[in-house]
Write a protein that holds these residues in place. Structure first.
Motif, PDB file in Angstrom:
ATOM      1  N   UNK A 261       0.816  -1.218   0.000  1.00  0.00           N
ATOM      2  CA  UNK A 261       0.000   0.000   0.000  1.00  0.00           C
ATOM      3  C   UNK A 261       0.848   1.265   0.000  1.00  0.00           C
ATOM      4  N   UNK A 262       1.914   1.288   0.811  1.00  0.00           N
ATOM      5  CA  UNK A 262       2.734   2.492   0.909  1.00  0.00           C
ATOM      6  C   UNK A 262       3.272   2.947  -0.440  1.00  0.00           C
ATOM      7  N   UNK A 263       4.044   2.065  -1.117  1.00  0.00           N
ATOM      8  CA  UNK A 263       4.547   2.447  -2.430  1.00  0.00           C
ATOM      9  C   UNK A 263       3.447   2.728  -3.443  1.00  0.00           C
ATOM     10  N   UNK A 264       2.322   2.006  -3.354  1.00  0.00           N
ATOM     11  CA  UNK A 264       1.239   2.257  -4.302  1.00  0.00           C
ATOM     12  C   UNK A 264       0.687   3.664  -4.098  1.00  0.00           C
ATOM     13  N   UNK A 265       0.561   4.075  -2.846  1.00  0.00           N
ATOM     14  CA  UNK A 265       0.062   5.433  -2.578  1.00  0.00           C
ATOM     15  C   UNK A 265       1.000   6.473  -3.185  1.00  0.00           C
TER      16      UNK A 265
ATOM     17  N   UNK B  62       0.470  18.616  10.440  1.00  0.00           N
ATOM     18  CA  UNK B  62       0.203  17.852  11.665  1.00  0.00           C
ATOM     19  C   UNK B  62      -0.741  16.696  11.372  1.00  0.00           C
ATOM     20  N   UNK B  63      -1.733  16.949  10.526  1.00  0.00           N
ATOM     21  CA  UNK B  63      -2.672  15.886  10.203  1.00  0.00           C
ATOM     22  C   UNK B  63      -2.001  14.786   9.403  1.00  0.00           C
ATOM     23  N   UNK B  64      -1.074  15.169   8.530  1.00  0.00           N
ATOM     24  CA  UNK B  64      -0.374  14.137   7.775  1.00  0.00           C
ATOM     25  C   UNK B  64       0.450  13.271   8.714  1.00  0.00           C
ATOM     26  N   UNK B  65       1.077  13.925   9.695  1.00  0.00           N
ATOM     27  CA  UNK B  65       1.862  13.155  10.661  1.00  0.00           C
ATOM     28  C   UNK B  65       0.951  12.183  11.405  1.00  0.00           C
ATOM     29  N   UNK B  66      -0.223  12.672  11.796  1.00  0.00           N
ATOM     30  CA  UNK B  66      -1.161  11.795  12.505  1.00  0.00           C
ATOM     31  C   UNK B  66      -1.587  10.639  11.635  1.00  0.00           C
ATOM     32  N   UNK B  67      -1.844  10.936  10.366  1.00  0.00           N
ATOM     33  CA  UNK B  67      -2.294   9.875   9.472  1.00  0.00           C
ATOM     34  C   UNK B  67      -1.232   8.796   9.358  1.00  0.00           C
ATOM     35  N   UNK B  68       0.018   9.233   9.188  1.00  0.00           N
ATOM     36  CA  UNK B  68       1.083   8.243   9.060  1.00  0.00           C
ATOM     37  C   UNK B  68       1.218   7.447  10.348  1.00  0.00           C
ATOM     38  N   UNK B  69       1.077   8.146  11.482  1.00  0.00           N
ATOM     39  CA  UNK B  69       1.223   7.450  12.761  1.00  0.00           C
ATOM     40  C   UNK B  69       0.132   6.392  12.917  1.00  0.00           C
ATOM     41  N   UNK B  70      -1.104   6.742  12.545  1.00  0.00           N
ATOM     42  CA  UNK B  70      -2.179   5.757  12.687  1.00  0.00           C
ATOM     43  C   UNK B  70      -2.015   4.606  11.720  1.00  0.00           C
ATOM     44  N   UNK B  71      -1.481   4.879  10.524  1.00  0.00           N
ATOM     45  CA  UNK B  71      -1.240   3.772   9.602  1.00  0.00           C
ATOM     46  C   UNK B  71      -0.202   2.827  10.182  1.00  0.00           C
ATOM     47  N   UNK B  72       0.814   3.392  10.833  1.00  0.00           N
ATOM     48  CA  UNK B  72       1.809   2.523  11.462  1.00  0.00           C
ATOM     49  C   UNK B  72       1.198   1.746  12.610  1.00  0.00           C
ATOM     50  N   UNK B  73       0.268   2.371  13.326  1.00  0.00           N
ATOM     51  CA  UNK B  73      -0.382   1.652  14.428  1.00  0.00           C
ATOM     52  C   UNK B  73      -1.123   0.439  13.899  1.00  0.00           C
ATOM     53  N   UNK B  74      -1.859   0.644  12.802  1.00  0.00           N
ATOM     54  CA  UNK B  74      -2.605  -0.486  12.231  1.00  0.00           C
ATOM     55  C   UNK B  74      -1.642  -1.569  11.770  1.00  0.00           C
ATOM     56  N   UNK B  75      -0.548  -1.149  11.103  1.00  0.00           N
ATOM     57  CA  UNK B  75       0.413  -2.152  10.649  1.00  0.00           C
ATOM     58  C   UNK B  75       1.077  -2.853  11.812  1.00  0.00           C
ATOM     59  N   UNK B  76       1.413  -2.082  12.820  1.00  0.00           N
ATOM     60  CA  UNK B  76       2.137  -2.640  13.954  1.00  0.00           C
ATOM     61  C   UNK B  76       1.267  -3.603  14.741  1.00  0.00           C
ATOM     62  N   UNK B  77       0.036  -3.216  15.007  1.00  0.00           N
ATOM     63  CA  UNK B  77      -0.768  -4.045  15.894  1.00  0.00           C
ATOM     64  C   UNK B  77      -1.710  -4.970  15.150  1.00  0.00           C
TER      65      UNK B  77
END
Lengths: 378, 270
Positions: A196-200, A217-232
């Protein structure tokens, strides 16, 4: 194939590069010890550094088209190459022929990434999104597993949100066709991009983006939440599929090797299980029990639910790639039948997440006449 | 709670209470939440534990990973996240995941895998705190563990090459630092005026990168350009670790001069 040639285009073949530098075949030696062995060969550093521009021009034509999973993931840059060749900070590892992935990160981040992105947009934006773009995944009915299905659904949702047509093709060997070994991957024009990352990033280079309206700030949050989903979530799915004995025995082994004859089906399944278990151990999940994993899933869902609140999407009115990713994972968890229902129960506790999944399914899949993919294990 | 809580962790240097990221996270959280933690630094006697550092020992149980230690402290009513809203709590989890995915591989690489850094800084420091003959074995094992983790999470099967992922992990780490810097902005802590779990994690991962002097520190260079993150680390060091810092920097100044034969001018933060 010399169409993509520009001065300083990254040399395509790693083999040719390392052979020319006289360093032998790096893949023959073990991966873990090489970084220590390289410490003993300072002489090759100086000559390699100076021969880079020459190397870039003389070595064959670009492999960009054959391996743009690498293109999108690492954004190889021609211009920085010329700068980096004269850069005094070139380290030994740098100089040994890994030019296509290296040099950027040496002290000039801002300039490098601008040049990189200009290059990527140039290559990718030369063509508009074709009609025959295809997405490859494993066989839907018999072979695909929970985590792969989630990833594939996330990419499909993202492309639907961007209004880009995509055809889903199921192949038994999709995992091996993919440039990075992970499914799904898309074949667009003459480029192949996976995950997904490279496709985006690739889609963004073509001029379509869902997250342009967000501030920093919102972009940072978005990336952080995507990492949360991937991580957990993703790790929990992998754990459940490959480390939980009941699921492994009943579902995973049978499904993973189903297209292959005996004994290949068993061998491949065990090999994959060994790989996944190694990874789990390395990140510290090896000793977790199933209950702890389910607790982590619960924590993650709680965080997502709190972030979503009562909004229709995570960043208010418009969906972003985060919505696609969360939808992919949650929908797959909700609709996949495993040995027990504990995982989907954890998600069902949060009604706004259920409403969110339903909303995206209705809006982007059913309304457009496509049936969203769901996997039922036999 | 009146029961003594004892934390055994790696010691400090270069002006830090601890050089090990996870130990630093726990120590920072304890300071923020007011937990009375007795810090036992691992030295090179055989009595020091080396297992799964940091380790929290209470009367009844032994807890080993930072996440579990923090959970335990919260259950004992030492909660630094008391004033956070639900959304901020969710943000905390997300940013911690971001740090672990994007920043940690590059930090591990800088400390443990990059040969110049490892052989001249990290290995001598850890070896001097582990009794012989373990000092010959354990640092190597820790380094292999770090390399393993980087390759398994970022490398591509089946060959797992470090060089393919090096550029990518550094790029991801720099992006992560930029994101953290954007998020912090000009405020003192990440969520308002009081520090919380996220501040502890960010401090734990950034402070060693900021303070330890490496021969090959490209990520360090990038961090030093982000002045608000540097100010953040310095503020926490000044406000919460000042009393113990005098002892640490004195003790370790001599050690460093002996070890490396140089004088580090970055030592004095008090």
């Amino acid at each position: 194939m010399a169409s993509g040639r520009e001065p300083g285009t990254p040399p395509p073949s790693r083999w040719a590069a390392t052979r020319r530098l006289g360093l032998g075949n790096p893949r023959a030696r073990g991966g873990a010890r090489r970084w220590r062995q390289r410490k003993r060969s300072p002489s090759t550093v100086s000559c390699a550094g100076s021969s880079w521009p020459g190397l870039a021009v003389t070595l064959g034509s670009s492999r960009l088209h054959r391996r743009p999973g690498g293109l999108c993931e690492s954004e190889p840059q021609p211009a920085p190459r010329l700068v980096a060749a004269g850069d005094a900070g070139v380290s030994e590892e740098d100089a040994e022929g890994r030019e296509e992935r290296k040099p950027r990160a040496r002290g000039r981040p801002a300039a490098m990434s601008l040049a990189a992105e200009a290059f990527v947009s140039q290559i990718a934006a030369t063509e508009p999104w074709p009609e025959n773009a295809t997405l490859y995944q494993q066989l839907k009915g018999e072979q695909i597993l929970l985590s792969d299905n989630a990833a594939s659904l996330a990419v499909q949702a993202f492309l639907q949100m961007c209004n880009l047509p995509i055809k889903v093709v199921c192949r038994a060997n999709a995992e091996y066709m993919s440039p990075s070994g992970k499914v799904p991957f898309i074949h667009v024009g003459n480029q192949v991009v996976s995950e997904l990352g490279p496709i985006v990033q690739f889609v963004k280079a073509k001029g379509h983006s869902l997250s342009d309206g967000l501030d920093e700030v919102q972009k940072a949050e978005m990336k952080a939440y995507m990492e949360l989903v991937n991580n957990m979530l993703l790790t929990a799915e992998l754990y459940l599929q490959w480390c939980d004995e009941a699921t492994v025995g009943e579902i995973t082994h049978a499904r993973y090797g189903s297209p292959y004859p005996w004994p290949l089906n068993h061998i491949l399944a065990y090999q994959k299980q060994w790989e996944v278990r190694r990874k789990m151990k390395a990140i510290g999940w090896g000793n977790k029990t199933l209950d702890q994993v389910l607790e982590d899933v619960d924590q993650c869902c709680q965080a997502l639910s709190q972030r979503l609140g009562t909004q229709p999407y995570f960043f208010n009115k418009q969906p972003t790639e985060l919505d696609a990713l969360v939808f992919g994972h949650l929908y797959t968890i909700l609709t996949t039948q495993l040995t027990n229902d504990e995982l989907s129960e954890k998600v069902k506790n949060y009604s706004n997440l259920l409403a969110f999944c339903r909303r995206i399914e209705q809006h982007y899949f059913e309304d457009r006449g496509k049936v969203s993919s769901s996997v039922k294990s036999s | 709670m009146a029961a003594p809580l004892e934390l055994s962790c790696w010691g400090g240097g270069w002006g830090l209470p601890s050089v090990h990221s996870e130990s630093l996270v726990v120590m920072a959280y304890a300071k923020f939440s007011g937990a009375p933690l007795k810090v036992k630094v691992i030295d090179n006697t055989w009595r020091g534990s080396r297992g799964d550092v940091p380790i929290l020992t209470t009367e009844d149980n032994i807890i080993s990973q930072p996440a579990k230690i923090l959970n335990f402290l919260r259950k004992q009513k030492y909660n630094a996240d008391y004033e956070l809203s639900a959304k901020q709590g969710a943000d905390t989890l997300a940013y911690i995941a971001l740090i672990e995915e994007k920043l940690l591989p590059a930090v591990l690489h800088t400390f443990w895998v990059e040969s110049d850094n490892y052989f001249s800084v990290t290995r001598p420091w850890f070896a001097s705190r582990i009794p012989f003959p373990l000092s010959l074995i354990l640092p190597g094992r820790m380094s292999k563990g770090a390399l393993n983790r980087i390759l398994l999470t970022r490398g591509e099967p089946p060959l797992y090459h470090l060089r393919e992922v090096e550029a990518q992990i550094y790029r991801d780490a720099k992006e992560c630092l930029n994101l953290l810097s954007n998020r912090l902005g000009t405020s003192q802590f990440f969520f308002g005026d009081t520090p919380s779990t996220l501040d502890a994690y960010v401090f734990g991962f950034l402070a060693p990168l900021y303070k330890v002097r490496f021969p090959k520190g490209q990520l360090q260079g990038h961090l030093q350009r982000l002045s608000n993150l540097c100010r953040f680390c310095d503020d926490i060091l000044h406000s919460y670790f000042r009393l113990s810092l005098g002892a640490f920097s004195c003790m370790n100044r001599n050690q460093q001069q002996i070890d490396l034969g140089e004088v580090h001018s970055h030592d004095s933060t008090t």
